[in-house]
Design a protein around this motif. Structure first.
Motif, PDB file in Angstrom:
ATOM      1  N   ASP A  31      -3.119  -7.905   6.597  1.00 36.93           N
ATOM      2  CA  ASP A  31      -3.171  -8.485   5.189  1.00 36.93           C
ATOM      3  C   ASP A  31      -4.090  -7.512   4.218  1.00 36.93           C
ATOM      4  O   ASP A  31      -4.766  -6.523   4.698  1.00 36.93           O
ATOM      5  CB  ASP A  31      -3.669 -10.008   5.121  1.00 36.93           C
ATOM      6  N   GLN A  32      -4.435  -8.051   2.822  1.00 37.79           N
ATOM      7  CA  GLN A  32      -5.036  -7.148   2.003  1.00 37.79           C
ATOM      8  C   GLN A  32      -6.440  -6.938   2.703  1.00 37.79           C
ATOM      9  O   GLN A  32      -7.040  -5.991   1.973  1.00 37.79           O
ATOM     10  CB  GLN A  32      -5.001  -7.702   0.599  1.00 37.79           C
ATOM     11  N   THR A  33      -6.876  -7.719   3.372  1.00 31.79           N
ATOM     12  CA  THR A  33      -8.420  -7.375   3.865  1.00 31.79           C
ATOM     13  C   THR A  33      -8.640  -6.060   4.652  1.00 31.79           C
ATOM     14  O   THR A  33      -9.698  -5.640   4.669  1.00 31.79           O
ATOM     15  CB  THR A  33      -8.820  -8.463   4.753  1.00 31.79           C
ATOM     16  N   MET A  34      -7.366  -5.433   5.096  1.00 30.61           N
ATOM     17  CA  MET A  34      -7.600  -4.119   5.812  1.00 30.61           C
ATOM     18  C   MET A  34      -8.122  -3.328   4.690  1.00 30.61           C
ATOM     19  O   MET A  34      -8.588  -2.211   5.317  1.00 30.61           O
ATOM     20  CB  MET A  34      -6.260  -3.654   6.138  1.00 30.61           C
ATOM     21  N   TRP A  35      -8.034  -3.489   3.748  1.00 23.70           N
ATOM     22  CA  TRP A  35      -8.396  -2.442   2.579  1.00 23.70           C
ATOM     23  C   TRP A  35     -10.282  -2.524   2.312  1.00 23.70           C
ATOM     24  O   TRP A  35     -10.441  -1.978   1.374  1.00 23.70           O
ATOM     25  CB  TRP A  35      -7.613  -2.470   1.414  1.00 23.70           C
ATOM     26  N   ALA A  36     -10.851  -3.573   2.885  1.00 23.78           N
ATOM     27  CA  ALA A  36     -12.045  -4.017   2.406  1.00 23.78           C
ATOM     28  C   ALA A  36     -13.013  -2.719   2.051  1.00 23.78           C
ATOM     29  O   ALA A  36     -13.674  -2.604   0.811  1.00 23.78           O
ATOM     30  CB  ALA A  36     -12.691  -4.917   3.293  1.00 23.78           C
ATOM     31  N   PRO A  37     -13.250  -1.968   3.081  1.00 22.97           N
ATOM     32  CA  PRO A  37     -14.076  -0.682   2.670  1.00 22.97           C
ATOM     33  C   PRO A  37     -13.626   0.237   1.331  1.00 22.97           C
ATOM     34  O   PRO A  37     -14.336   0.536   0.795  1.00 22.97           O
ATOM     35  CB  PRO A  37     -13.818   0.082   3.984  1.00 22.97           C
ATOM     36  N   GLN A  38     -12.402   0.400   1.211  1.00 21.48           N
ATOM     37  CA  GLN A  38     -11.791   0.875  -0.011  1.00 21.48           C
ATOM     38  C   GLN A  38     -11.885   0.313  -1.203  1.00 21.48           C
ATOM     39  O   GLN A  38     -12.341   0.975  -2.460  1.00 21.48           O
ATOM     40  CB  GLN A  38     -10.251   1.487   0.343  1.00 21.48           C
ATOM     41  N   ILE A  39     -11.656  -0.955  -1.231  1.00 17.18           N
ATOM     42  CA  ILE A  39     -11.794  -2.009  -2.306  1.00 17.18           C
ATOM     43  C   ILE A  39     -13.223  -1.920  -2.892  1.00 17.18           C
ATOM     44  O   ILE A  39     -13.534  -1.749  -3.973  1.00 17.18           O
ATOM     45  CB  ILE A  39     -11.194  -3.408  -2.261  1.00 17.18           C
ATOM     46  N   ALA A  40     -14.269  -2.030  -1.980  1.00 14.94           N
ATOM     47  CA  ALA A  40     -15.543  -1.903  -2.365  1.00 14.94           C
ATOM     48  C   ALA A  40     -15.925  -0.677  -2.967  1.00 14.94           C
ATOM     49  O   ALA A  40     -16.727  -0.662  -3.938  1.00 14.94           O
ATOM     50  CB  ALA A  40     -16.596  -2.224  -0.907  1.00 14.94           C
ATOM     51  N   ALA A  41     -15.459   0.550  -2.551  1.00 13.24           N
ATOM     52  CA  ALA A  41     -15.980   1.774  -2.980  1.00 13.24           C
ATOM     53  C   ALA A  41     -14.999   2.099  -4.173  1.00 13.24           C
ATOM     54  O   ALA A  41     -15.682   2.378  -5.199  1.00 13.24           O
ATOM     55  CB  ALA A  41     -15.579   2.871  -2.157  1.00 13.24           C
ATOM     56  N   LEU A  42     -13.865   1.926  -4.229  1.00 11.04           N
ATOM     57  CA  LEU A  42     -12.989   2.231  -5.544  1.00 11.04           C
ATOM     58  C   LEU A  42     -13.187   1.522  -6.583  1.00 11.04           C
ATOM     59  O   LEU A  42     -13.041   1.904  -7.699  1.00 11.04           O
ATOM     60  CB  LEU A  42     -11.310   2.321  -5.000  1.00 11.04           C
ATOM     61  N   SER A  43     -13.415   0.026  -6.429  1.00 10.36           N
ATOM     62  CA  SER A  43     -13.449  -1.006  -7.565  1.00 10.36           C
ATOM     63  C   SER A  43     -14.744  -0.548  -8.423  1.00 10.36           C
ATOM     64  O   SER A  43     -14.877  -1.149  -9.498  1.00 10.36           O
ATOM     65  CB  SER A  43     -13.474  -2.298  -7.100  1.00 10.36           C
ATOM     66  N   GLN A  44     -15.677   0.330  -7.691  1.00 15.38           N
ATOM     67  CA  GLN A  44     -16.753   0.691  -8.828  1.00 15.38           C
ATOM     68  C   GLN A  44     -16.524   1.484  -9.934  1.00 15.38           C
ATOM     69  O   GLN A  44     -16.937   1.442 -10.973  1.00 15.38           O
ATOM     70  CB  GLN A  44     -17.736   1.643  -8.073  1.00 15.38           C
ATOM     71  N   GLN A  45     -15.122   2.058  -9.850  1.00 19.41           N
ATOM     72  CA  GLN A  45     -14.747   3.098 -10.982  1.00 19.41           C
ATOM     73  C   GLN A  45     -13.280   2.818 -11.242  1.00 19.41           C
ATOM     74  O   GLN A  45     -12.739   3.215 -12.512  1.00 19.41           O
ATOM     75  CB  GLN A  45     -14.864   4.452 -10.477  1.00 19.41           C
ATOM     76  N   TYR A  46     -12.460   2.127 -10.699  1.00 18.86           N
ATOM     77  CA  TYR A  46     -11.314   1.756 -11.001  1.00 18.86           C
ATOM     78  C   TYR A  46     -10.900   0.190 -10.706  1.00 18.86           C
ATOM     79  O   TYR A  46     -11.641  -0.422 -10.182  1.00 18.86           O
ATOM     80  CB  TYR A  46     -10.192   2.458  -9.695  1.00 18.86           C
ATOM     81  N   ARG A  47      -9.698  -0.017 -11.355  1.00 19.18           N
ATOM     82  CA  ARG A  47      -9.159  -1.322 -11.236  1.00 19.18           C
ATOM     83  C   ARG A  47      -8.243  -1.421  -9.959  1.00 19.18           C
ATOM     84  O   ARG A  47      -7.187  -0.885  -9.929  1.00 19.18           O
ATOM     85  CB  ARG A  47      -8.315  -1.911 -12.453  1.00 19.18           C
ATOM     86  N   VAL A  48      -8.644  -2.189  -8.812  1.00 18.45           N
ATOM     87  CA  VAL A  48      -8.113  -1.986  -7.770  1.00 18.45           C
ATOM     88  C   VAL A  48      -7.129  -3.261  -7.391  1.00 18.45           C
ATOM     89  O   VAL A  48      -7.735  -4.545  -7.354  1.00 18.45           O
ATOM     90  CB  VAL A  48      -9.021  -2.043  -6.430  1.00 18.45           C
ATOM     91  N   ILE A  49      -5.971  -3.320  -7.139  1.00 14.29           N
ATOM     92  CA  ILE A  49      -5.175  -4.395  -6.788  1.00 14.29           C
ATOM     93  C   ILE A  49      -4.501  -4.192  -5.407  1.00 14.29           C
ATOM     94  O   ILE A  49      -4.200  -3.139  -4.993  1.00 14.29           O
ATOM     95  CB  ILE A  49      -3.730  -4.286  -7.643  1.00 14.29           C
ATOM     96  N   ALA A  50      -4.823  -5.168  -4.745  1.00 17.00           N
ATOM     97  CA  ALA A  50      -4.308  -5.319  -3.234  1.00 17.00           C
ATOM     98  C   ALA A  50      -3.332  -6.589  -3.050  1.00 17.00           C
ATOM     99  O   ALA A  50      -3.883  -7.452  -3.133  1.00 17.00           O
ATOM    100  CB  ALA A  50      -5.564  -5.095  -2.225  1.00 17.00           C
ATOM    101  N   LEU A  51      -2.369  -6.425  -2.387  1.00 19.59           N
ATOM    102  CA  LEU A  51      -1.510  -7.720  -2.402  1.00 19.59           C
ATOM    103  C   LEU A  51      -1.506  -7.920  -0.886  1.00 19.59           C
ATOM    104  O   LEU A  51      -1.379  -7.048   0.221  1.00 19.59           O
ATOM    105  CB  LEU A  51      -0.096  -7.256  -2.998  1.00 19.59           C
ATOM    106  N   ASP A  52      -0.763  -9.061  -0.677  1.00 19.28           N
ATOM    107  CA  ASP A  52      -0.773  -9.468   0.696  1.00 19.28           C
ATOM    108  C   ASP A  52       1.035  -9.460   0.823  1.00 19.28           C
ATOM    109  O   ASP A  52       1.775 -10.038   0.066  1.00 19.28           O
ATOM    110  CB  ASP A  52      -1.037 -10.784   0.932  1.00 19.28           C
ATOM    111  N   LEU A  53       1.579  -8.813   1.754  1.00 16.63           N
ATOM    112  CA  LEU A  53       3.139  -8.705   1.914  1.00 16.63           C
ATOM    113  C   LEU A  53       3.520 -10.322   2.381  1.00 16.63           C
ATOM    114  O   LEU A  53       2.761 -11.024   2.775  1.00 16.63           O
ATOM    115  CB  LEU A  53       3.258  -8.012   3.396  1.00 16.63           C
ATOM    116  N   TRP A  54       4.862 -10.405   1.908  1.00 15.74           N
ATOM    117  CA  TRP A  54       5.186 -11.775   2.287  1.00 15.74           C
ATOM    118  C   TRP A  54       5.075 -12.160   3.868  1.00 15.74           C
ATOM    119  O   TRP A  54       5.375 -11.452   4.842  1.00 15.74           O
ATOM    120  CB  TRP A  54       6.853 -11.866   2.055  1.00 15.74           C
TER     121      TRP A  54
END
Length: 270
Positions: A31-54
């Motif tokens: 699920d989207q929690t797999m992106w936790a390290p990237q979300i933490a870093a990228l969201s400092q400068q970007y609007r980060v959207i991460a979705l859960d597959l059906w």
């Protein structure tokens, strides 16, 4: 937690940070929690959207009539429309890259950049497809991912040298073991068949914007080996990167390397 109803089902996503938009599209069975390290870093400068597959994470069941990765791409576009996002950099890992390519080909004007990670958009080699379909049949029949199947499935996602007692490995195993029968039968298994029964879009890779595309994968990825990454990069005419000491979920096995590459790519595109 934000949801949007698409094709009659609630799609769960997270929306964090401000700036140019980045859409993170993850792997089958994660699920989207797999992106936790990237979300933490990228969201400092970007609007980060991460979705859960059906059928994954907090999202609802696979919507009725969803039959192909093109449908998944169309549903992701509906999410972008809902969020009023005109242009996005899409980072797709595994199945996220498979439908991500289809999104980029269908609406190139909406794609600011494309990163394809640990993925392959050709057809699944027939022996592998048949093997995965046999596993899906076992899961469908039993309504559970048995301990014996977990011993087969879980190692696929990691480099051979990973410690099987590590939190990353054990947490993933526990999540799969806990999936309820209805979710497995209604969403997980059908989504797997869509993924591994996909059609071939390798002939269309030349249509992608080579200057706005990057392909990368773990240097020890077993299901999607580096040879596939190199093949796609050559067809696109874009650069590729191999993630050291990483298997299929390369962004979690070597998060620092992947995050650095993504930040460099995003800085070039924005």
């Amino acid at each position: 937690m934000p949801f949007v109803t698409i094709d009659g089902q609630p799609l769960h996503y997270i929306d964090q940070g401000t700036g140019p938009a980045v859409l993170l599209a993850g792997s089958y069975l994660w699920d989207q929690t797999m992106w936790a390290p990237q979300i933490a870093a990228l969201s400092q400068q970007y609007r980060v959207i991460a979705l859960d597959l059906w059928g994954h994470g907090e999202s609802g069941s696979l919507p009725e009539g969803t039959q192909s990765l093109d449908d998944i791409a169309r549903q992701a576009l509906a999410l972008l429309d809902h969020l009023h996002i005109d242009r996005v950099t899409l980072v797709g890992l595994s199945v996220g890259g498979m439908w991500g390519v289809r999104l980029a080909l269908s609406v190139p004007q909406r794609i600011n950049g494309l990163v394809l990670m640990d993925t392959y958009v050709g057809i699944e080699p027939e022996p592998t497809r048949q093997y995965y379909f046999s596993l899906f049949k076992q899961i469908e029949d039993s309504g559970v991912i048995s301990p014996q199947l977990l011993d087969i499935v879980v190692p696929i996602f990691f480099r051979p040298g990973i410690d099987p007692q590590s939190a990353l490995y054990q947490d993933f195993r526990a999540k799969l073991a806990a999936l309820p029968p209805e979710r497995l039968r209604e969403s997980i298994v059908p989504m797997g068949r869509i993924t591994f029964g996909r059609d071939d879009v390798l002939p269309r890779l030349g249509e992608l914007d080579a200057e706005a595309t990057l392909v990368m994968c773990g240097d020890q990825d077993k299901p999607r080996p580096p040879s596939e990454t190199i093949e796609m990069a050559e067809l696109i005419g874009c650069p590729y990167a191999l993630v050291p000491e990483a298997g299929h979920i390369s962004n979690l096995e070597n998060p620092a390397f992947v995050t650095e590459v993504l930040l460099a790519f995003l800085a070039e595109r924005n």
